[in-house]
Design a protein around this motif. Structure first.
Motif, short mmCIF file in Angstrom:
data_model
loop_
_atom_site.label_atom_id
_atom_site.label_comp_id
_atom_site.label_asym_id
_atom_site.label_seq_id
_atom_site.Cartn_x
_atom_site.Cartn_y
_atom_site.Cartn_z
N PHE A 46 0.86 -1.19 0.00
CA PHE A 46 0.00 0.00 0.00
C PHE A 46 0.89 1.23 0.00
CE2 PHE A 46 -2.74 3.05 2.47
CZ PHE A 46 -3.74 3.19 1.52
N LEU A 47 0.81 2.03 -1.07
CA LEU A 47 1.69 3.19 -1.23
C LEU A 47 1.11 4.41 -0.51
CD1 LEU A 47 4.24 4.38 -2.58
CD2 LEU A 47 2.77 5.04 -4.51
N ILE A 48 1.90 5.01 0.36
CA ILE A 48 1.51 6.24 1.07
C ILE A 48 1.99 7.47 0.32
CG2 ILE A 48 1.71 7.54 3.22
CD1 ILE A 48 0.05 5.00 3.46
N SER A 49 3.24 7.45 -0.15
CA SER A 49 3.76 8.56 -0.95
C SER A 49 4.97 8.09 -1.72
CB SER A 49 4.13 9.76 -0.05
OG SER A 49 5.27 9.46 0.74
N GLY A 50 5.31 8.85 -2.78
CA GLY A 50 6.47 8.53 -3.59
C GLY A 50 6.13 8.42 -5.06
N ASN A 51 7.12 8.68 -5.89
CA ASN A 51 6.99 8.58 -7.34
C ASN A 51 7.65 7.26 -7.76
OD1 ASN A 51 6.72 9.00 -10.05
ND2 ASN A 51 8.03 10.80 -10.16
N ALA A 80 11.13 0.80 -8.31
CA ALA A 80 12.14 1.76 -8.78
C ALA A 80 11.65 3.16 -8.42
CB ALA A 80 12.35 1.64 -10.28
N ILE A 81 12.46 3.91 -7.68
CA ILE A 81 12.11 5.28 -7.33
C ILE A 81 12.44 6.17 -8.52
CG2 ILE A 81 12.51 7.19 -5.73
CD1 ILE A 81 13.39 5.14 -3.65
N LYS A 82 11.41 6.77 -9.12
CA LYS A 82 11.65 7.63 -10.29
C LYS A 82 12.17 9.00 -9.88
CE LYS A 82 7.51 7.02 -12.11
NZ LYS A 82 6.41 7.10 -13.10
N SER A 83 11.64 9.54 -8.80
CA SER A 83 12.13 10.79 -8.22
C SER A 83 11.52 10.90 -6.84
CB SER A 83 11.75 12.00 -9.08
OG SER A 83 10.36 12.22 -9.04
N LEU A 84 12.12 11.75 -6.01
CA LEU A 84 11.59 11.96 -4.67
C LEU A 84 10.76 13.24 -4.59
CD1 LEU A 84 14.61 10.68 -2.57
CD2 LEU A 84 12.34 9.68 -2.67
N ASP A 85 11.17 14.30 -5.28
CA ASP A 85 10.41 15.55 -5.34
C ASP A 85 9.97 16.02 -3.96
OD1 ASP A 85 10.58 15.57 -8.12
OD2 ASP A 85 8.76 14.38 -8.34
N LYS A 86 10.88 15.96 -3.01
CA LYS A 86 10.63 16.38 -1.63
C LYS A 86 9.62 15.49 -0.90
CE LYS A 86 11.77 21.21 -2.57
NZ LYS A 86 11.32 22.62 -2.49
N LYS A 87 9.21 14.37 -1.55
CA LYS A 87 8.31 13.43 -0.91
C LYS A 87 9.02 12.10 -0.74
CE LYS A 87 3.91 15.31 -2.59
NZ LYS A 87 2.65 15.01 -3.33
N PRO A 88 9.16 11.62 0.47
CA PRO A 88 9.83 10.33 0.66
C PRO A 88 8.98 9.18 0.11
CG PRO A 88 8.86 11.05 2.71
CD PRO A 88 8.70 12.19 1.74
N TYR A 89 9.63 8.08 -0.11
CA TYR A 89 8.95 6.87 -0.55
C TYR A 89 8.47 6.13 0.71
CZ TYR A 89 8.54 2.09 -2.48
OH TYR A 89 8.11 0.85 -2.83
N VAL A 90 7.16 6.16 0.95
CA VAL A 90 6.59 5.57 2.16
C VAL A 90 5.55 4.54 1.76
CG1 VAL A 90 5.41 6.03 4.35
CG2 VAL A 90 6.91 7.77 3.35
N ARG A 91 5.57 3.37 2.40
CA ARG A 91 4.64 2.31 2.04
C ARG A 91 4.49 1.32 3.20
NH1 ARG A 91 10.18 2.64 1.28
NH2 ARG A 91 11.14 0.60 0.94
N TYR A 92 3.34 0.63 3.18
CA TYR A 92 3.11 -0.53 4.04
C TYR A 92 3.34 -1.78 3.21
CZ TYR A 92 0.61 2.09 7.72
OH TYR A 92 0.25 2.95 8.73
N VAL A 93 3.91 -2.79 3.86
CA VAL A 93 4.04 -4.10 3.24
C VAL A 93 3.58 -5.14 4.25
CG1 VAL A 93 5.62 -5.82 2.29
CG2 VAL A 93 5.94 -3.41 1.73
#
Length: 301
Positions: A46-51, A80-93
């Protein structure tokens, strides 16, 4: 006060061995690569934030906030993280062992169903904001209970996992919109049938009409649909109409508007089908959700 769980910095995790389930709430705030991998248990993501571009087997998905991935054992996958754009990659697994899920099933409810072939949408789901909020709350409660020694935490955790999987199955079965062109479908005929039903869901839909539109016989379509979906095409259409009309009632539509909107010819047939499916009449459902609104009661699917 409601407890909150903050995400933890990601670190490579060992394979889940001997555990019935495990859950993680991770973040990355710098660009990095993730190795392709597979495992012998189910994975809910489940993706919370990130590109993020996420690949499962030979299919890639550009994910949006609130997207869900359902990954079966042995499927190859990586992010694959395409960019962060000031938003971290956050997710539930959430990892779930097949034996654990089997032990939690009932004769009428297969908890592996969200991961299986109940729609042509394959591994990826984009869900409504209401469903995102519901899933986020369930996952927060799982994180709290998995770390707690409070009385009953283990039983509550099992109940939360069951609620999540049942909700996902209902969303995937009845609330999914028309499937996009190019989605990773395992049966093009079923995908086309599901799209036809979604496009005509406010009309009276006959199985013969679907078969004619797809240039196949009614008997062949009915047989293939039942085998693939685990439910007859007629029953699926009725259930989808009922679930969508329930959504209208939750959104404060009038009962007459809700049943007429989805092509039920008369109230008596709608009443009987609705009560059989949900255990209460449309009026009771409407009163229940309206009386709950002042208290901010969350709505589950």
């Amino acid at each position: 006060m409601q407890r909150k769980v903050a995400p933890s910095r990601f670190y490579p995790k060992p394979q889940m061995k001997g555990k019935p389930f495990d859950i993680y709430y991770d973040f990355d705030d710098s660009m990095r690569e993730f190795d392709e991998h597979s495992h012998d248990y189910y994975e809910f993501y489940f993706l919370i934030s990130g590109n993020i571009q996420y690949t499962i087997d030979d299919h890639s998905y550009s994910l949006r906030k609130g997207d869900v991935l359902l990954i079966k054992p042995t499927q190859r996958h990586f992010a694959a993280i395409k960019s962060l754009d000031k938003k971290p990659y956050v997710r539930y697994v959430l990892w779930l062992s097949p034996d654990y899920l089997k032990s939690m099933c009932s004769p009428n409810t297969n908890l592996m169903l969200p991961f299986e072939k109940i729609s042509g949408a394959s591994n990826h789901m984009h869900i409504s904001e209401e469903s995102q909020l519901m899933i986020s709350k369930l996952l927060q409660q799982m994180m709290i209970n998995i770390k707690s020694e409070e009385y009953g935490s283990d039983i509550l955790l099992n109940a939360l996992i069951i609620e999540l999987l049942v909700s996902l199955a209902r969303i995937k079965l009845y609330y999914q919109p028309v499937l996009p062109d190019g989605s990773a479908v395992t049966d093009p005929l079923i995908s086309k049938a599901l799209n036809y039903i979604s496009e005509h869901i406010t009309e009276e839909i006959r199985v013969e009409e679907i078969a004619d539109a797809l240039f196949v016989s009614r008997s062949y379509l009915s047989r293939q649909f039942t085998e693939f979906m685990g439910i007859s095409i007629y029953s699926y259409i009725v259930k989808k109409k009922l679930y969508l009309s329930k959504q209208e009632l939750i959104g404060n539509s009038m009962i007459k508007d809700a049943y007429l909107m989805y092509g039920f010819g008369d109230y008596s047939s709608y009443f009987r089908a609705f009560k059989k499916e949900f255990g209460m009449s449309p009026r009771q459902m409407l009163n229940f959700f309206r009386s709950s609104e002042p208290e901010g009661k969350s709505v589950s699917l």
